[in-house]
Design an enzyme around this catalytic site. Sequence first.
Site, short mmCIF file in Angstrom:
data_model
loop_
_atom_site.label_atom_id
_atom_site.label_comp_id
_atom_site.label_asym_id
_atom_site.label_seq_id
_atom_site.Cartn_x
_atom_site.Cartn_y
_atom_site.Cartn_z
N GLY A 1 0.82 -1.22 0.00
CA GLY A 1 0.00 0.00 0.00
C GLY A 1 0.85 1.26 0.00
N HIS A 30 -2.47 -17.65 -9.71
CA HIS A 30 -1.24 -17.12 -9.11
C HIS A 30 -0.78 -18.09 -8.02
CE1 HIS A 30 1.71 -14.30 -7.76
NE2 HIS A 30 1.15 -14.12 -6.58
N ASN A 36 -8.02 -13.87 5.31
CA ASN A 36 -8.20 -12.82 4.30
C ASN A 36 -9.60 -12.79 3.69
OD1 ASN A 36 -5.71 -11.90 4.89
ND2 ASN A 36 -4.70 -12.61 3.03
O1 TXD Z 1 0.89 -11.01 -6.89
C1 TXD Z 1 0.25 -10.79 -5.91
N1 TXD Z 1 -1.08 -10.69 -6.00
C2 TXD Z 1 0.88 -10.60 -4.58
C3 TXD Z 1 0.05 -10.65 -3.41
C4 TXD Z 1 2.27 -10.38 -4.45
C5 TXD Z 1 2.80 -10.10 -3.22
C6 TXD Z 1 2.02 -10.03 -1.99
N2 TXD Z 1 0.66 -10.38 -2.17
C7 TXD Z 1 -0.30 -10.22 -1.07
O2 TXD Z 1 -0.60 -8.83 -0.92
C8 TXD Z 1 0.14 -10.62 0.30
O3 TXD Z 1 0.09 -12.01 0.47
C9 TXD Z 1 -0.88 -9.89 1.16
O4 TXD Z 1 -2.10 -10.63 1.19
C10 TXD Z 1 -1.13 -8.59 0.39
C11 TXD Z 1 -0.51 -7.36 1.01
O5 TXD Z 1 0.88 -7.51 1.14
P1 TXD Z 1 1.75 -6.45 1.99
O6 TXD Z 1 3.16 -6.86 1.88
O7 TXD Z 1 1.37 -5.06 1.66
O8 TXD Z 1 1.24 -6.78 3.47
P2 TXD Z 1 1.28 -5.86 4.77
O9 TXD Z 1 2.48 -4.99 4.76
O10 TXD Z 1 1.06 -6.77 5.93
O11 TXD Z 1 0.01 -4.92 4.61
C12 TXD Z 1 -1.28 -5.38 4.76
C13 TXD Z 1 -2.04 -4.29 5.46
C14 TXD Z 1 -1.58 -4.03 6.90
O12 TXD Z 1 -1.19 -2.68 7.05
C15 TXD Z 1 -2.82 -4.37 7.74
O13 TXD Z 1 -2.96 -3.54 8.89
C16 TXD Z 1 -3.91 -4.12 6.73
O14 TXD Z 1 -3.42 -4.65 5.51
N3 TXD Z 1 -5.18 -4.75 7.07
C17 TXD Z 1 -6.35 -4.16 6.77
N4 TXD Z 1 -6.63 -2.99 6.17
C18 TXD Z 1 -7.92 -2.66 6.04
N5 TXD Z 1 -8.94 -3.45 6.46
C19 TXD Z 1 -8.69 -4.64 7.08
N6 TXD Z 1 -9.69 -5.41 7.50
C20 TXD Z 1 -7.35 -5.04 7.25
N7 TXD Z 1 -6.75 -6.12 7.80
C21 TXD Z 1 -5.42 -5.93 7.68
#
Ligand code: TXD
Length: 319
Positions: free
Chosen positions: A15, A176, A96
């Site tokens: 993000g 994926h 998730n």
């Molecule tokens: O190719 C692809 N699609 C991917 C997918 C490649 C790499 C990573 N991929 C997936 O992206 C990974 O397995 C995760 O499911 C997501 C996000 O990865 P990221 O590295 O950004 O994870 P983070 O840093 O843990 O960020 C996730 C954020 C974190 O700040 C949480 O507090 C927040 O999500 N979070 C939420 N936000 C809003 N609403 C809810 N309910 C919530 N729950 C957690």
Amino acid sequence: MSRKKIALVGAGNIGGTLAHLAGLKELGDIVLFDIVDGVPQGKALDLAQSSPVSGFDATLSGASDYAAIAGADVVIVTAGVPRQPGMSRDDLLSVNLGVVAKVGAGVKQYAPGAFVICITNPLDVMVWALQKASGLPANRVVGMAGVLDSARFRYFLSEEFKVSVEDVSAFVLGGHGDDMVPSVRYSTVGGVPLPDLIAMGWTTQARIDAIVERTRKGGGEIVGLLKTGSAYYAPAASAIDMAESYLKDKRRVLPCAAYLDGEYGVKGLYVGVPTIIGANGVERVMEIKLDAAEQAMFDKSVNSVKTLIEAAKGLNKDF
Ligand code: TXD
């Protein structure tokens, strides 16, 4: 003309990187949303303070209330829990699913006109669930995986041939997961397909096989190195390409997890296929003819997606 609005649901590693790239490219104003109060606000302020140095104009804000995404043109969803070492993408399923159900409801209420890009893993199921939970038309809900997987393939190929990454084109089909289908026949260097390059003696089948295998396991390789999370620079760059193609109606040909309604013999599932992304979202699915080996790999990949969707339905009654 007022600026476009880009809402980033999930202000973690991907993000934050998405916000930075969207700012640098001046795609529009940016809202970071996260359930952890303070993080989206802090990242937005930090990034906003980089804008005079980098020279971009964008309003950046952070929020923990869905009302902040109101009227967004693009919503990119990374909310959820990332993979830890030893954890498969599928292990993330139940946690998730609950997250995506909430995000879908937020999008439905506040940003029903948006183009929605899902990144959260396990991707092919999460994008399916997000479309269901948001109720948006399937052509406006898409999953990001193929651009990343093909970027990994392109990068490894550019190293193999010692050529610019710009002259390597590749795409990857299927889900994926580790059974994705990097297409050797449709991948080219300067327009020359890989099988021809093998015949020309530029590489060998064995080396290409190894590159295909490394591409399949590309995500896991990075998880293994980082130890505390998964890849984020390349995933963010990939989703920004998709958002840009939509916002500027570029009609780029990009591999995405798109909703299939009979294409490739698949109905009612999201699977990675080449698509055209323009002002109407997924404008067209490019249906290439697969050979027997590719078809077998594609079917295997589709079956893994089906199995996960069945598991998702069992785990969460909302789907
Ligand atoms: O190719 C692809 N699609 C991917 C997918 C490649 C790499 C990573 N991929 C997936 O992206 C990974 O397995 C995760 O499911 C997501 C996000 O990865 P990221 O590295 O950004 O994870 P983070 O840093 O843990 O960020 C996730 C954020 C974190 O700040 C949480 O507090 C927040 O999500 N979070 C939420 N936000 C809003 N609403 C809810 N309910 C919530 N729950 C957690």
